[in-house]
Write a protein that holds these residues in place. Structure first.
Motif, PDB file in Angstrom:
ATOM      1  N   ASN A 193       0.841  -1.186   0.000  1.00  0.00           N
ATOM      2  CA  ASN A 193       0.000   0.000   0.000  1.00  0.00           C
ATOM      3  C   ASN A 193       0.885   1.248   0.000  1.00  0.00           C
ATOM      4  OD1 ASN A 193       0.908   0.309   2.666  1.00  0.00           O
ATOM      5  ND2 ASN A 193      -0.852  -0.795   3.488  1.00  0.00           N
ATOM      6  N   PHE A 194       0.251   2.432   0.055  1.00  0.00           N
ATOM      7  CA  PHE A 194       1.021   3.669  -0.070  1.00  0.00           C
ATOM      8  C   PHE A 194       1.968   3.848   1.112  1.00  0.00           C
ATOM      9  CE2 PHE A 194      -2.387   4.601  -3.041  1.00  0.00           C
ATOM     10  CZ  PHE A 194      -1.718   5.280  -4.051  1.00  0.00           C
ATOM     11  N   ARG A 195       1.540   3.484   2.311  1.00  0.00           N
ATOM     12  CA  ARG A 195       2.410   3.658   3.474  1.00  0.00           C
ATOM     13  C   ARG A 195       3.614   2.726   3.386  1.00  0.00           C
ATOM     14  NH1 ARG A 195      -0.375   3.706   9.249  1.00  0.00           N
ATOM     15  NH2 ARG A 195      -1.229   5.565   8.270  1.00  0.00           N
ATOM     16  N   GLU A 196       3.379   1.476   2.986  1.00  0.00           N
ATOM     17  CA  GLU A 196       4.490   0.535   2.845  1.00  0.00           C
ATOM     18  C   GLU A 196       5.445   0.965   1.730  1.00  0.00           C
ATOM     19  OE1 GLU A 196       2.314  -3.591   4.335  1.00  0.00           O
ATOM     20  OE2 GLU A 196       2.232  -2.982   2.236  1.00  0.00           O
ATOM     21  N   ALA A 197       4.899   1.489   0.626  1.00  0.00           N
ATOM     22  CA  ALA A 197       5.760   1.953  -0.460  1.00  0.00           C
ATOM     23  C   ALA A 197       6.629   3.128  -0.007  1.00  0.00           C
ATOM     24  CB  ALA A 197       4.911   2.345  -1.667  1.00  0.00           C
ATOM     25  N   LYS A 198       6.054   4.026   0.784  1.00  0.00           N
ATOM     26  CA  LYS A 198       6.832   5.155   1.300  1.00  0.00           C
ATOM     27  C   LYS A 198       7.908   4.674   2.257  1.00  0.00           C
ATOM     28  CE  LYS A 198       6.144   9.752   3.283  1.00  0.00           C
ATOM     29  NZ  LYS A 198       5.128  10.712   3.806  1.00  0.00           N
ATOM     30  N   ASN A 199       7.580   3.701   3.093  1.00  0.00           N
ATOM     31  CA  ASN A 199       8.564   3.138   4.021  1.00  0.00           C
ATOM     32  C   ASN A 199       9.687   2.436   3.263  1.00  0.00           C
ATOM     33  OD1 ASN A 199       9.858   2.242   6.274  1.00  0.00           O
ATOM     34  ND2 ASN A 199       8.220   0.926   6.991  1.00  0.00           N
ATOM     35  N   CYS A 200       9.329   1.709   2.211  1.00  0.00           N
ATOM     36  CA  CYS A 200      10.339   1.025   1.404  1.00  0.00           C
ATOM     37  C   CYS A 200      11.257   2.029   0.712  1.00  0.00           C
ATOM     38  CB  CYS A 200       9.654   0.121   0.380  1.00  0.00           C
ATOM     39  SG  CYS A 200      10.778  -0.907  -0.579  1.00  0.00           S
ATOM     40  N   ALA A 201      10.700   3.129   0.217  1.00  0.00           N
ATOM     41  CA  ALA A 201      11.527   4.157  -0.407  1.00  0.00           C
ATOM     42  C   ALA A 201      12.515   4.751   0.601  1.00  0.00           C
ATOM     43  CB  ALA A 201      10.647   5.253  -0.997  1.00  0.00           C
ATOM     44  N   LYS A 202      12.076   4.926   1.844  1.00  0.00           N
ATOM     45  CA  LYS A 202      12.977   5.442   2.876  1.00  0.00           C
ATOM     46  C   LYS A 202      14.114   4.450   3.157  1.00  0.00           C
ATOM     47  CE  LYS A 202      14.289   8.319   6.051  1.00  0.00           C
ATOM     48  NZ  LYS A 202      14.845   9.629   5.699  1.00  0.00           N
ATOM     49  N   GLN A 203      13.801   3.170   3.174  1.00  0.00           N
ATOM     50  CA  GLN A 203      14.837   2.160   3.377  1.00  0.00           C
ATOM     51  C   GLN A 203      15.838   2.147   2.221  1.00  0.00           C
ATOM     52  OE1 GLN A 203      12.927  -1.603   4.103  1.00  0.00           O
ATOM     53  NE2 GLN A 203      11.602  -0.771   5.703  1.00  0.00           N
ATOM     54  N   LEU A 204      15.346   2.301   1.002  1.00  0.00           N
ATOM     55  CA  LEU A 204      16.250   2.367  -0.147  1.00  0.00           C
ATOM     56  C   LEU A 204      17.146   3.604  -0.078  1.00  0.00           C
ATOM     57  CD1 LEU A 204      14.022   1.234  -3.150  1.00  0.00           C
ATOM     58  CD2 LEU A 204      15.905   0.004  -2.112  1.00  0.00           C
ATOM     59  N   GLU A 205      16.589   4.729   0.359  1.00  0.00           N
ATOM     60  CA  GLU A 205      17.392   5.944   0.504  1.00  0.00           C
ATOM     61  C   GLU A 205      18.510   5.727   1.527  1.00  0.00           C
ATOM     62  OE1 GLU A 205      16.881  10.583   1.998  1.00  0.00           O
ATOM     63  OE2 GLU A 205      15.166   9.210   1.995  1.00  0.00           O
ATOM     64  N   LEU A 206      18.188   5.078   2.652  1.00  0.00           N
ATOM     65  CA  LEU A 206      19.214   4.795   3.656  1.00  0.00           C
ATOM     66  C   LEU A 206      20.281   3.850   3.104  1.00  0.00           C
ATOM     67  CD1 LEU A 206      16.979   4.328   6.831  1.00  0.00           C
ATOM     68  CD2 LEU A 206      18.443   6.274   6.304  1.00  0.00           C
ATOM     69  N   LEU A 207      19.842   2.842   2.337  1.00  0.00           N
ATOM     70  CA  LEU A 207      20.806   1.898   1.781  1.00  0.00           C
ATOM     71  C   LEU A 207      21.739   2.572   0.775  1.00  0.00           C
ATOM     72  CD1 LEU A 207      21.972  -0.893   1.370  1.00  0.00           C
ATOM     73  CD2 LEU A 207      20.089  -1.414  -0.184  1.00  0.00           C
ATOM     74  N   ILE A 208      21.204   3.460  -0.047  1.00  0.00           N
ATOM     75  CA  ILE A 208      22.048   4.161  -1.026  1.00  0.00           C
ATOM     76  C   ILE A 208      23.099   5.006  -0.308  1.00  0.00           C
ATOM     77  CG2 ILE A 208      22.018   5.942  -2.807  1.00  0.00           C
ATOM     78  CD1 ILE A 208      19.244   4.887  -3.630  1.00  0.00           C
ATOM     79  N   THR A 209      22.677   5.684   0.762  1.00  0.00           N
ATOM     80  CA  THR A 209      23.628   6.510   1.525  1.00  0.00           C
ATOM     81  C   THR A 209      24.671   5.656   2.223  1.00  0.00           C
ATOM     82  OG1 THR A 209      21.879   8.146   1.871  1.00  0.00           O
ATOM     83  CG2 THR A 209      23.807   8.282   3.294  1.00  0.00           C
ATOM     84  N   GLU A 210      24.231   4.570   2.890  1.00  0.00           N
ATOM     85  CA  GLU A 210      25.174   3.719   3.615  1.00  0.00           C
ATOM     86  C   GLU A 210      26.126   2.995   2.660  1.00  0.00           C
ATOM     87  OE1 GLU A 210      22.380   1.361   5.608  1.00  0.00           O
ATOM     88  OE2 GLU A 210      21.885   2.874   7.126  1.00  0.00           O
ATOM     89  N   ASN A 211      25.645   2.681   1.469  1.00  0.00           N
ATOM     90  CA  ASN A 211      26.524   2.024   0.496  1.00  0.00           C
ATOM     91  C   ASN A 211      27.639   2.974   0.051  1.00  0.00           C
ATOM     92  OD1 ASN A 211      27.051  -0.272  -1.484  1.00  0.00           O
ATOM     93  ND2 ASN A 211      26.702   1.428  -2.895  1.00  0.00           N
ATOM     94  N   LYS A 212      27.300   4.240  -0.162  1.00  0.00           N
ATOM     95  CA  LYS A 212      28.329   5.206  -0.572  1.00  0.00           C
ATOM     96  C   LYS A 212      29.371   5.422   0.520  1.00  0.00           C
ATOM     97  CE  LYS A 212      25.977   8.817  -1.695  1.00  0.00           C
ATOM     98  NZ  LYS A 212      25.690  10.178  -2.211  1.00  0.00           N
ATOM     99  N   GLN A 213      28.922   5.388   1.791  1.00  0.00           N
ATOM    100  CA  GLN A 213      29.826   5.681   2.898  1.00  0.00           C
ATOM    101  C   GLN A 213      30.608   4.462   3.359  1.00  0.00           C
ATOM    102  OE1 GLN A 213      27.372   7.418   5.931  1.00  0.00           O
ATOM    103  NE2 GLN A 213      26.887   9.236   4.713  1.00  0.00           N
ATOM    104  N   HIS A 214      30.313   3.286   2.848  1.00  0.00           N
ATOM    105  CA  HIS A 214      31.020   2.081   3.280  1.00  0.00           C
ATOM    106  C   HIS A 214      32.414   2.033   2.638  1.00  0.00           C
ATOM    107  CE1 HIS A 214      31.751  -2.240   4.030  1.00  0.00           C
ATOM    108  NE2 HIS A 214      30.914  -2.067   5.015  1.00  0.00           N
TER     109      HIS A 214
END
Length: 809
Positions: A193-214
């Motif tokens: 649903n829309f809330r889960e999709a928004k939560n998933c997008a936030k997790q992807l944003e965190l993963l992209i940032t953490e991947n760059k900083q690793h």
């Protein structure tokens, strides 16, 4: 035409409902307002791009400029300027009220930006003032010294945020060329649903940032990334530069099957049985970008099977003691674990530090000082939790050290806490707690003493007063009743002593996260006898302590879906129960046969708890001393002699008064001896002096009788499963416990499946828990046996294997 008259005409049309649309006044002339500068004018190039030379659209633009001017002169909220992108939205608004609301939104946004700039200027001015008023060091004190401060001499290089971002950006770009890829499958948008999709997008944003900083980032691939999906829309809002060519990530609307080599793909899913034992640089791992809070079906498993890909799951069971719930992790947690397992060269202990502590079993925490009680709160009445930096992952080495101190065997560490025995091979009896007390405490002198009933001075017996009663609630025409919001049972009184008035009620269609459940509650309606009241917080409130046990009776009136609650305090009109007692789909399922002939029968057993009673009885005056080897030998000889004497009564029957029959043999026995060992025999002998034991051969019945008379039997080893079944049927507790221990010690890969089935049908809780632990520890070998596959295929064993898989997850 006068401009004031034109403005009055516009104001009049604004009050009329017939003008709240795209239509313009018939006598509106845009040339009259062509010379008016409202600071919202468009250049010729912008006007051509916006209207494409259409006279009607040009006329509408002039009319909107007039609306802007009129609202501004009335003191309304309009922006001072209109950007071209805002004009593209305003031109498509089909009513005046919508345009007025859009003007108000732009005005508030503009005021917010102005306020932020004003605060920033004030802050900079204050900082400059503080810098100017700062006392300057005197050169007279140290003319050749160095002064470290802002704008003066310094040893440190100032790194701006943009410099740090460029560094991480360049490292991610280098990873796209040299490091192995990892895939994020974005094809689950329709399952969120829309809330889960928004939560998933936030997790992807965190993963992209953490991947760059690793230190060693992955080459990130976003596959099946539909540009117009909910999740990608939210992700682009959070990361506006996602579509830039210079952004270090690969985004493909195509499937990963078309982008990457198929033979290297490995799908990571928690629903498979194969563990990822070690990280392989040659494999490309796929993580499903999905949040499945409302729909926890195994979509990733089904997709991987459909595509014919290899599947692996993280080896959580080998390194962590999981708590309740499934083993699904968030997308960014999975990314952190994969980053660290590659960077640490296969050290799962380091990688699993990213698993949240709330998902692990708190009963076996190797660092108990870091976890505080759940009920503990701070001054603000907020729960107290340990700091994130103090949290450590639970690893197998720490568990082994902890459990060796507690006395648990390794096989029991994987048993869930609610099924785990409290000590190895501990026997449970239904007798009261007996505390023995010695007359002289100094006689022990810290020696290890043995219990001997003949040498005990006194015995203290602690019992609790209980009153138990049962009630059966029969709901006929259940298909019609389940459409009601609440169903309430008639009132019933409980017990000959307490006489409290109770009732039950249920919500047949309680919705939780899109799943329907049947709830079940027990409510205290009126008080009964005061002897069962307990003191409470004040003298004006009375309460009782009680425990309920709910179960649903199937078509054979056998209890199913049993739920036993804890001892709770019942005040008048208070109720206790279960919100999610059973899913509605499982309740009405024809395979379960819980609703038979459109009738549902609910059994409720209530135990009312009274006060504790203590009785101290004096015994012998002898001291409690240790036994010598000669005394121990004489005691064993005495027990053997007593067993032989009773065994003679079975071999050479004299003074017998009843008969036990099998299909091939007749046993003459003594009614009082069998009734003392079995409550079932006691009830059966009340009606008849001769009873038939069907379903068991002569050797098993003989072994049962031998145990009743002598406390042991010669056929215990080879016929232990049959003895377990007959002991459960006729309620012979000692024989059942002895058989469970013998079978548990002989567990192997070949017989584990059949032993599990026997333990399940014989209600042998200890043997069942030991067998489940053995199967979970050797699941790869046990599941390949033919016995396991045959038992799993039988539809009657669905509940058993559901419990087995739940314990494994």
């Amino acid at each position: 035409m006068d401009k004031e008259d034109q403005r009055e005409r516009v104001e009049t049309s604004d009050d009329s409902t017939s003008r709240d649309d795209d239509s313009l006044p018939d006598d509106f002339d845009a040339d009259d307002f062509a010379q008016v500068d409202y600071d919202v004018s468009l250049t010729d190039e912008e006007m051509q791009k916006l209207t494409n030379g259409d006279p009607e659209l040009i006329k509408k633009v002039k009319y909107i400029q007039l609306e802007h001017a009129v609202i501004r002169e009335e003191g309304g909220q309009v922006p001072s300027k209109l950007k071209f992108k805002y004009w593209q939205e305003i031109i498509n608004l089909d009513s005046r009220s919508k345009r007025r609301k859009f003007f108000s939104y732009l005005f508030k946004t503009e005021m917010k930006d102005l306020n932020a700039r004003r605060k920033k200027e004030e802050k900079n001015a204050l900082r400059r003032k503080e810098f100017e008023e700062r006392p300057m060091p005197s050169r007279e004190e140290d003319p050749y010294g160095m002064f470290y401060a802002l704008t003066r001499n310094t040893l440190f290089l100032r790194l701006y945020d943009t410099t740090v971002n460029k560094f991480f950006h360049n490292r991610a770009c280098s990873a796209m060329l040299h490091n192995p890829p990892i895939v994020l499958d974005c094809s689950y948008d329709e399952n969120m649903n829309f809330r889960e999709a928004k939560n998933c997008a936030k997790q992807l944003e965190l993963l992209i940032t953490e991947n760059k900083q690793h230190p060693e980032p992955f080459n990130l691939y976003l596959c099946n990334a539909d540009r117009h999906s909910k999740m990608m829309t939210y992700l682009r809002r959070s990361v506006p530069t996602l579509d830039d060519d210079s952004f270090p990530i690969n985004i493909h609307e195509e499937s990963f099957m078309d982008v990457l080599p198929r033979e290297r793909l490995v799908y990571l899913t928690p629903h498979t049985r194969d563990d990822l034992d070690e990280y392989n640089e040659d494999d490309i791992y796929i993580i499903g970008a999905m949040v499945d809070k409302t729909d926890p079906r195994p979509f990733s498993l089904g997709k991987a099977k459909k595509l014919g890909l290899r599947m692996r799951r993280l080896p959580i069971d080998k390194y962590l003691m999981w708590g309740l719930g499934g083993k699904s992790l968030t997308v960014n947690q999975m990314g952190r674990i994969m980053l660290d397992i590659r960077y640490s060269r296969g050290d799962w202990k380091t990688a699993f530090r990213h698993v949240p502590m709330r998902k692990l079993n708190r009963d076996f925490h190797p660092y108990p000082d870091q976890i505080q009680n759940e009920g503990e709160r701070n001054e603000g009445n907020a729960p107290v939790f340990p700091q994130r930096k103090e949290r450590k992952s639970l690893v197998l080495e720490d568990y082994e050290l902890l459990n060796r101190r507690k006395g648990f065997r390794r096989s029991e560490m994987y048993t869930p806490s609610h099924n785990r025995p409290q000590a190895p091979k501990m026997r449970t009896t239904k007798q009261p707690l007996v505390i023995t007390m010695s007359g002289d405490g100094n006689s022990a002198k810290r020696r290890c003493l043995e219990y001997d009933p003949d040498m005990v001075n006194s015995t203290a017996i602690t019992e609790i007063e209980q009153e138990t009663f049962a009630f059966v609630w029969k709901l006929e025409d259940y298909s019609t009743l389940r459409e009601l919001q609440v169903i309430t049972s008639p009132e019933f009184r409980g017990g000959p002593k307490s006489k409290h008035t109770w009732l039950m009620y249920t919500h047949p269609k309680f919705n939780s996260n899109g799943v329907e459940y049947m709830t079940l509650y027990l409510k205290l309606v009126e008080w009964g006898d005061a002897s069962f009241w307990f003191p409470s917080r004040n003298n004006f409130t009375r309460k009782i302590k009680a425990r309920f046990e709910f179960s649903i009776l199937d078509k054979n009136d056998r209890p199913s879906m049993k739920l036993t609650g804890s001892v709770n305090d019942y005040y008048k009109s208070s109720a206790w129960g279960k919100d999610k007692f059973i899913p509605s789909s499982e309740l009405v399922s024809p395979t379960r046969q819980l609703v038979y002939n459109n009738t549902l029968k609910i059994h409720c057993k209530v135990s009312i708890i009274g006060e504790l009673k203590h009785v101290v009885k004096p015994t012998s005056s002898q001291l409690f001393v240790s036994k010598s080897p000669e005394d121990e030998k004489r005691s064993k000889e005495r027990n053997v002699r007593r067993a032989n004497d009773f065994g003679t009564l079975l071999k050479n029957p004299i003074f017998t008064d009843c008969t036990v029959l099998t299909e091939s043999k007749r046993f003459e026995v003594h009614k009082n001896i069998l009734a003392a060992c079995s409550s079932v025999f006691k009830e059966m002998f009340k009606a008849n002096n001769s009873l038939m034991v069907p379903g068991f051969d002569e050797d098993v019945v003989k072994g049962m009788l031998e145990y009743i008379y002598t406390g042991e039997t010669a056929c215990m080893g080879e016929r232990a499963p049959d003895l377990l079944q007959i002991a459960d049927k006729y309620d012979i507790a000692g024989l059942k416990e002895e058989a469970e221990l013998i079978i548990a010690d002989s567990l192997s890969v070949a017989n584990a499946a059949s032993v599990l089935l026997v333990a399940h049908t014989s209600n042998a809780a200890y043997l069942k828990s030991q067998t489940i632990s053995f199967i979970n520890s050797n699941k790869g070998e046990v599941m390949k046996t033919k016995a396991f596959q045959d038992i799993e295929a039988a539809p009657t064993n669905a509940g058993l294997f559901r419990e087995l898989y739940r314990s494994n997850n």
